[in-house]
Motif scaffolding. Sequence first.
Motif: not given
Length: 396
Positions: A49-51, A358-363, A365-366
């Motif tokens: 995943s991106d995360t 954080i940016v990986g999580v943001i993407y 999610l959104t």
Amino acid sequence: MAELDENGLSKGARTRLLVGVLFVSVNLRPALSSIGPLIDKIRLELLLSDTLLGLLTTLPLLAFGVVSTMTPLFTKRFGIGNTLLGALILLVAGLVIRSAGGVFTLYLGTIILGVAIAFGNVLIPALIKRNFPHKAGFVTSLYSGIMSLGAAFAAGLSVPLAIEMNLGWRGSLGAWAILAVIAAFIWLPSIKRIKRLPPNRSFKVAMKKLSGSLLVWRMAFYMGLQSAAFYVILAWLPAILIDRGFDAAYAGWMLSLSQGTGILGAIVIPIWAGSRKDQRLVIATLVAIELIALLGLLFPATGMVALWVGLLGLVLGGTFGLALLLIVLRSNDAETAAELSGIVQSIGYIIAAGGPFIVGVIYDLTQVWDYALLFLMLVALIKLITGIDVGRDRKV
């Protein structure tokens, strides 16, 4: 007979030492900047995943944070020269392991190379303070510039090495071990040029003194915020551009462009800042340009992607060089510089480690990259508030 400096070195010996320092420096970014353009290939093969992919940039930063504070323990026992040689050997091991197999070795090698790079990050500013104190701005510009050069080449060559040279993503990542081996052999003669000096104080006493300084904490936050922005771009700029319709090769070269203009920033900004007693104007100017560049990327309809990426790279390269120079300028001697470099980079990189993750999580999610760019704009504003105080002329 050649005139010797306070460290017992002639002009020629200092020049050869500088060459060794630059060869070490050029190895401190390729292991990290080579990942971004290959993210899609790694994702497709290993189904991450991106995360989890964000961890490939976050883990080295966590290693920086953990190891940086402890680096003076190694230098007090083994000396700066031997510690840097060990770091280069460890870097080779990390690069080979990372490219050797599957998910486990990918992350294990990433941690190992992060530990290796942490030693170089901390010790080069201390060497500059000890052996080039009267040319700190110039030598720091060379050091940070050559780091950016290594990052630029690695970012631009990652995809061609993987596809055109048929190395795949593993071979592309592992190829940079060759550069580290060359640097280790070039560094060997430099070890004898670095005088071993008895420590003036224990590690515990030094850390207690520095951790009680508000200026040290502000320097650490400034270092952390600028590093967070740098590594977010390093990790995710190709993905942002690919999401907006550009192909992987173009995205890789845009990352390379950002690192290339970072070379200019890393050379020019420390010289400009080093010529001034007060660095607040430099800090404010860099933040203003950074916000303009991020706005340009936030609204892609404006076009001129290369301009915004180039400006962003210029600022991030310059800010990194400035952060390193501040460590040198705020220290009274080389021992303090090593200790200050350790604690500032330790705290700073722990802060920075959250950026790519954080940016990986943001993407995840959104599914929208605009929020990542807004996050970077917020980081820039906080960096301005923190940096204005750090820019004042004083010593730790």
